[in-house]
Design a protein around this motif. Sequence first.
Motif, PDB file in Angstrom:
ATOM      1  N   UNK A 190       1.139  51.945  14.541  1.00 11.88           N
ATOM      2  CA  UNK A 190       0.323  51.916  13.646  1.00 11.88           C
ATOM      3  C   UNK A 190       0.652  53.668  13.545  1.00 11.88           C
ATOM      4  N   UNK A 191       0.498  54.276  14.857  1.00  8.85           N
ATOM      5  CA  UNK A 191       0.506  55.891  13.711  1.00  8.85           C
ATOM      6  C   UNK A 191       1.780  56.452  13.318  1.00  8.85           C
ATOM      7  N   UNK A 192       2.558  55.887  12.870  1.00 11.99           N
ATOM      8  CA  UNK A 192       3.914  55.843  12.134  1.00 11.99           C
ATOM      9  C   UNK A 192       5.091  55.816  12.844  1.00 11.99           C
ATOM     10  N   UNK A 193       5.156  56.012  14.184  1.00 12.36           N
ATOM     11  CA  UNK A 193       6.401  55.998  14.906  1.00 12.36           C
ATOM     12  C   UNK A 193       6.648  54.740  15.294  1.00 12.36           C
ATOM     13  N   UNK A 194       8.682  55.131  14.810  1.00 17.73           N
ATOM     14  CA  UNK A 194       9.586  54.558  15.589  1.00 17.73           C
ATOM     15  C   UNK A 194       9.809  53.830  16.200  1.00 17.73           C
ATOM     16  N   UNK A 195       9.777  53.314  16.911  1.00 12.24           N
ATOM     17  CA  UNK A 195      10.501  52.522  18.107  1.00 12.24           C
ATOM     18  C   UNK A 195      11.734  51.893  17.818  1.00 12.24           C
ATOM     19  N   UNK A 196      12.708  51.574  18.825  1.00 15.17           N
ATOM     20  CA  UNK A 196      13.907  51.214  18.874  1.00 15.17           C
ATOM     21  C   UNK A 196      14.895  51.564  19.897  1.00 15.17           C
ATOM     22  N   UNK A 197      14.866  50.233  20.674  1.00 17.45           N
ATOM     23  CA  UNK A 197      15.486  49.529  21.512  1.00 17.45           C
ATOM     24  C   UNK A 197      17.259  49.000  21.273  1.00 17.45           C
ATOM     25  N   UNK A 198      17.366  50.305  22.757  1.00 16.70           N
ATOM     26  CA  UNK A 198      18.956  50.505  22.870  1.00 16.70           C
ATOM     27  C   UNK A 198      19.721  51.117  23.900  1.00 16.70           C
ATOM     28  N   UNK A 199      21.229  51.133  23.289  1.00 18.07           N
ATOM     29  CA  UNK A 199      22.266  50.467  25.235  1.00 18.07           C
ATOM     30  C   UNK A 199      21.619  51.548  25.891  1.00 18.07           C
ATOM     31  N   UNK A 200      21.296  52.393  25.480  1.00 18.37           N
ATOM     32  CA  UNK A 200      21.096  53.552  26.152  1.00 18.37           C
ATOM     33  C   UNK A 200      19.912  53.504  26.301  1.00 18.37           C
ATOM     34  N   UNK A 201      18.583  52.123  26.639  1.00 15.82           N
ATOM     35  CA  UNK A 201      17.323  52.573  26.480  1.00 15.82           C
ATOM     36  C   UNK A 201      16.643  52.951  25.353  1.00 15.82           C
ATOM     37  N   UNK A 202      15.059  53.024  25.684  1.00 19.17           N
ATOM     38  CA  UNK A 202      14.295  53.181  24.396  1.00 19.17           C
ATOM     39  C   UNK A 202      14.360  54.785  24.095  1.00 19.17           C
ATOM     40  N   UNK A 203      13.793  54.359  22.780  1.00 18.32           N
ATOM     41  CA  UNK A 203      13.938  55.973  21.810  1.00 18.32           C
ATOM     42  C   UNK A 203      12.264  55.855  20.900  1.00 18.32           C
ATOM     43  N   UNK A 204      11.910  56.845  20.908  1.00 21.10           N
ATOM     44  CA  UNK A 204      10.524  56.615  19.875  1.00 21.10           C
ATOM     45  C   UNK A 204      11.017  58.414  18.467  1.00 21.10           C
ATOM     46  N   UNK A 205      10.630  57.857  17.142  1.00 18.58           N
ATOM     47  CA  UNK A 205      10.955  58.463  16.360  1.00 18.58           C
ATOM     48  C   UNK A 205       9.776  59.115  15.877  1.00 18.58           C
ATOM     49  N   UNK A 206       9.403  60.528  15.648  1.00 21.46           N
ATOM     50  CA  UNK A 206       8.249  60.280  14.477  1.00 21.46           C
ATOM     51  C   UNK A 206       9.092  61.877  13.480  1.00 21.46           C
ATOM     52  N   UNK A 207       8.227  61.295  12.249  1.00 23.26           N
ATOM     53  CA  UNK A 207       8.772  61.784  10.986  1.00 23.26           C
ATOM     54  C   UNK A 207      10.382  61.796  10.978  1.00 23.26           C
ATOM     55  N   UNK A 208      11.092  61.058  10.976  1.00 23.90           N
ATOM     56  CA  UNK A 208      12.511  60.727  11.120  1.00 23.90           C
ATOM     57  C   UNK A 208      12.791  61.845  11.903  1.00 23.90           C
ATOM     58  N   UNK A 209      12.602  63.447  12.500  1.00 23.12           N
ATOM     59  CA  UNK A 209      13.246  64.506  12.999  1.00 23.12           C
ATOM     60  C   UNK A 209      13.230  64.366  14.988  1.00 23.12           C
ATOM     61  N   UNK A 210      11.673  64.414  15.005  1.00 21.94           N
ATOM     62  CA  UNK A 210      11.354  64.372  16.512  1.00 21.94           C
ATOM     63  C   UNK A 210      12.340  63.246  17.313  1.00 21.94           C
ATOM     64  N   UNK A 211      13.221  62.554  17.614  1.00 20.93           N
ATOM     65  CA  UNK A 211      13.454  61.980  18.610  1.00 20.93           C
ATOM     66  C   UNK A 211      13.469  62.328  20.547  1.00 20.93           C
ATOM     67  N   UNK A 212      12.774  61.179  21.086  1.00 21.49           N
ATOM     68  CA  UNK A 212      12.419  61.378  22.522  1.00 21.49           C
ATOM     69  C   UNK A 212      12.971  59.703  23.025  1.00 21.49           C
ATOM     70  N   UNK A 213      13.798  60.051  24.049  1.00 21.03           N
ATOM     71  CA  UNK A 213      14.515  59.209  25.135  1.00 21.03           C
ATOM     72  C   UNK A 213      13.043  58.542  26.242  1.00 21.03           C
ATOM     73  N   UNK A 214      13.112  57.546  26.176  1.00 19.95           N
ATOM     74  CA  UNK A 214      11.973  57.077  26.728  1.00 19.95           C
ATOM     75  C   UNK A 214      12.445  56.661  28.347  1.00 19.95           C
ATOM     76  N   UNK A 215      13.064  57.629  29.264  1.00 23.63           N
ATOM     77  CA  UNK A 215      13.810  57.238  30.808  1.00 23.63           C
ATOM     78  C   UNK A 215      12.185  56.446  31.714  1.00 23.63           C
ATOM     79  N   UNK A 216      13.265  56.680  33.027  1.00 23.14           N
ATOM     80  CA  UNK A 216      12.187  56.300  34.359  1.00 23.14           C
ATOM     81  C   UNK A 216      11.347  57.560  34.691  1.00 23.14           C
ATOM     82  N   UNK A 217      11.405  58.765  34.175  1.00 20.21           N
ATOM     83  CA  UNK A 217       9.857  59.343  33.765  1.00 20.21           C
ATOM     84  C   UNK A 217       8.306  58.366  33.568  1.00 20.21           C
TER      85      UNK A 217
END
Length: 978
Positions: A190-217
């Motif tokens: 609902x905040x416009x953030x894109x979440x993508x499930x991949x072969x390397x885990x979960x990623x989030x994308x904000x404003x098409x530029x800020x990419x975060x890898x959501x890992x064991x942390x």
Amino acid sequence: MSLLKYLSLTVKVLSLSFFLCCFSAYSVNLSTVDSLPVKTSLALSDYFTETWNTPDGLPHNGINAISQTTDGYLWIGTWEGLARFNGREFKVFTRGSKIGLPDSVIKSLTSTQEGELLVAGARGGLSVRSNKQWLPQPSSSTMINDAIYDNNKNIWLALEGKGLIYRNKDTKKDTIIIDNIEAFKIVQDNEGIIWVATSKGLFSVKNKTLVRHIDERYGLPNSPAHTIILTKEKQLIVGTQQGAYKLVKGIFQPLHKRLANEKIISLLQDSDLNIWLGTNNHGIFKLSKNELEQLDESNGLPNNRVSSLYQDNEQSIWVGTSNGLFRLREMPFITLTTKQGLSGNFIRSVLSHSDGSLWVGSSKGLNKINKGLISTIKVAHSNEQLSVLSLAETPDKQVLVGTYTQGLYAVTNNKLQKLITTENGLPSNEIRSILVDSTKNIWLGTASGVVKISPDNTIEEFNKQSGLPANFIIALAEDHKGRIWIGTGNGLASYNKGSLQTYHLNDKFDAKYAFGFHVEQNSLWIASDRGLIHINLMTDEMSAVTKENGLPVDKIFQVVIDNNNTFWLSSNRGIISLTRSQINSVIQGKNKSIDYNLFAEGVGLLSSQANGGSTPAATLHDDGSVWIATAKGVSHINHERLQRMAETVLPVVIEQLNVDGKYYPLLSTVELPKGASRITIHYAGLSYLMAKQIVYQSQLIGFDKQWQNKNNQTFTEFTNLEPGNYTFQMRAKYPNGEWQENIASISFTITPFYWQTTSFKLFVIFCFCFSLYSLYRYRMIAIKRSQVKLKNLVAQQTIELQKQAELFSYQANHDQLTGLFNRRAFDGWCNNDFEKAKLANRPLTIAMLDIDHFKKVNDDYSHLIGDQVIKRIANILHKIIQDCSTETKLARWGGEEFTLLIMSDKEKAYDYCELLRITIKNYDFSDIAGDINITVSIGLTDNSEITEYDKMITRADQALYFAKHNGRNQVRIYQKSE
């Protein structure tokens, strides 16, 4: 601390802070989620399941994606094309079709609230279905695993090995967001953030530029993420290689500890807020609050790899597997079998107990259902297995159990205790019905009669010798007057104060079997092999609703009337429901036919065969549900569930317009060619709960004055319509539902030929009228010319008719072979002469003469010789009558018989007949056949002591009969002893 380490730590802290801030908008406290109201949902075992695969029309058994568009169609993406499902059949779109994709493999389906369908697949293929038109899009560089629209209608693509791509809706330009990675699934929150499930885990994308890898942390395992959903509570759930995880206060927590080692490849939250998880090799899991259920190949799933999950508008759960399409749905009927804990599937009896429990008797034992839990009632101190036929409850709430071969049992302390068998008084161990009457007598209907056991244990037996119509007893009931009704294999009986009364159902209804009873205050309803029979208990008047009144079957096993005055009739072709008003209208003679609903396999029944021949084979439970014994489990239905499904909104569509073998586009108005003669319109109600039960109505405005019933037919055909403007419309409903306001329509115009125009028709009318006038003038002249000829013809034909009438009159009263008067003439004489003789007090005798052994004459010499013998005897009789002074009338009665009306008493007539007999006996017939001898036998009587002439004929015939059976060739006068 070194500057490098300080910067590194600062970056990590800022990343974590940003991540936690991003989550704060949609993360929900776990206790808050658990406290949300959750609707009660069906257990996995209570869903009705179905499977479709390639023999049913799917292009491939590997299902990758499922979706439903706002028009109601269900779409299935497979490895060999896209399938559109309307509930009855699949329409397949493959490479090269109007869908416009470069390859048949479909990996992703996304539908929008605006009615669009975004389709993606192999070779980067992408296409949009909008307003029933396909709009192919520019292909991507490789296979698209998932494609979605973001909040601004831009497209995001998850690519095989090429990561995440952003496509601008205006420029169609692709921008690589994440590269060199396998991307599987995309979700926007609902905040416009894109979440993508991949072969390397979960990623989030904000404003098409800020990419975060959501890992064991953040609580996720260091493994591939295959799927992701955003729940209705705005909570993220991720399916990974090592289980499923939910986001709580910025940290991912395991969804359920049992899922820790499962590879989750598909996720769904249903309308009841349950979470469904599809695994790579262990089937489906359903999480309801903290209760986890599993469904796999061992209990019906076509394959344990579940690649897609979807809930449609009717709350059915659709499952895409590697071996076909699978569905779980709530149905009008819920069926319990051995899978749910019953001892057997062949159910013979079901009893609603006063304590709220249900008892189910099958061919393999007895079960008790209490508060949804099924327990098995076993025989005390034994491992034997009972085949249960009948059940009953005593006033002290004890359950009595009738068996197939082992007599009567009672349930005591949840154990079966043997009560009585043939060894201590039963005529048969086969007990098909049990009744505990109002005075606490126990009645047992067996295969060899009825047994009455009094409270003092006195046993009284009734069978066919006692007055029952048959020994095979099927049903027992007591009415409100205390009469005991006994249903047998050959009719019906009632017992009242020591006397039996038999009712022969076959006399009026051609019925024999009385399978079951339902007793009301003044009515007894009987399920029979010729429909539903009603007895008015006040008058004993019987009436029926049968196949002639519209019932789909003859044989009805049990009658149950629910709290909504709906009659439920079980049969071997399904369960029939009718309203009381419909039945009363037939019983009272107001209508001859009824409307009914027939429920068979496909509505929750696992078998259309309901069982009968033992009681109770169906029952009304205290919660209003109706329970029915079937050949595959015990099934139950309630009015609320049926009504809820009946009120389901049915989207309707026109699917095809075919004119003389050619398909036309489904535009708002279609212009058809001149001479269009055969117009076929196909339509569908896009509902999937009971697609085969949907009924339709159609109306062609410009042709039909009212709606036309089409029952379950999904097409309408018109032939030779007049040129003009027409609008076809259709609507649909489920059984028990109301016709809905959803109407699909299409308009078309048939262009006329020149000879179908108004001006041409007027010209034809003018020519026709002129021709009629010319024909009239010619006809008048011809009539005048014919008048003279007609007068001459009339005179000539009058003479011929008179001759013809005389000939017919002669033929009507004379025998063609002998020329004598025939039987018709003789009857006239008898009638007239008898009355005259009676008035004048004169004697009158009738004699009947028969040629002896005439069949042997025909057999030995031929029928031609026989005819000559008859003619010769006629001549002899005629000559003797002419030579004698006695007034006699002679006629050929038929065959080898002659009759004589003699104006004398029987003594004189006897001498006269002796003369006839002797003359015939001594006559030489050698000119007809060389060695033939003919004799005759004669019986006679006169009019003394007779008031009607036909009685004379009867007595003469009896006298003749006596003469022929006492030696022939004689004359006999009628004697009363004869």
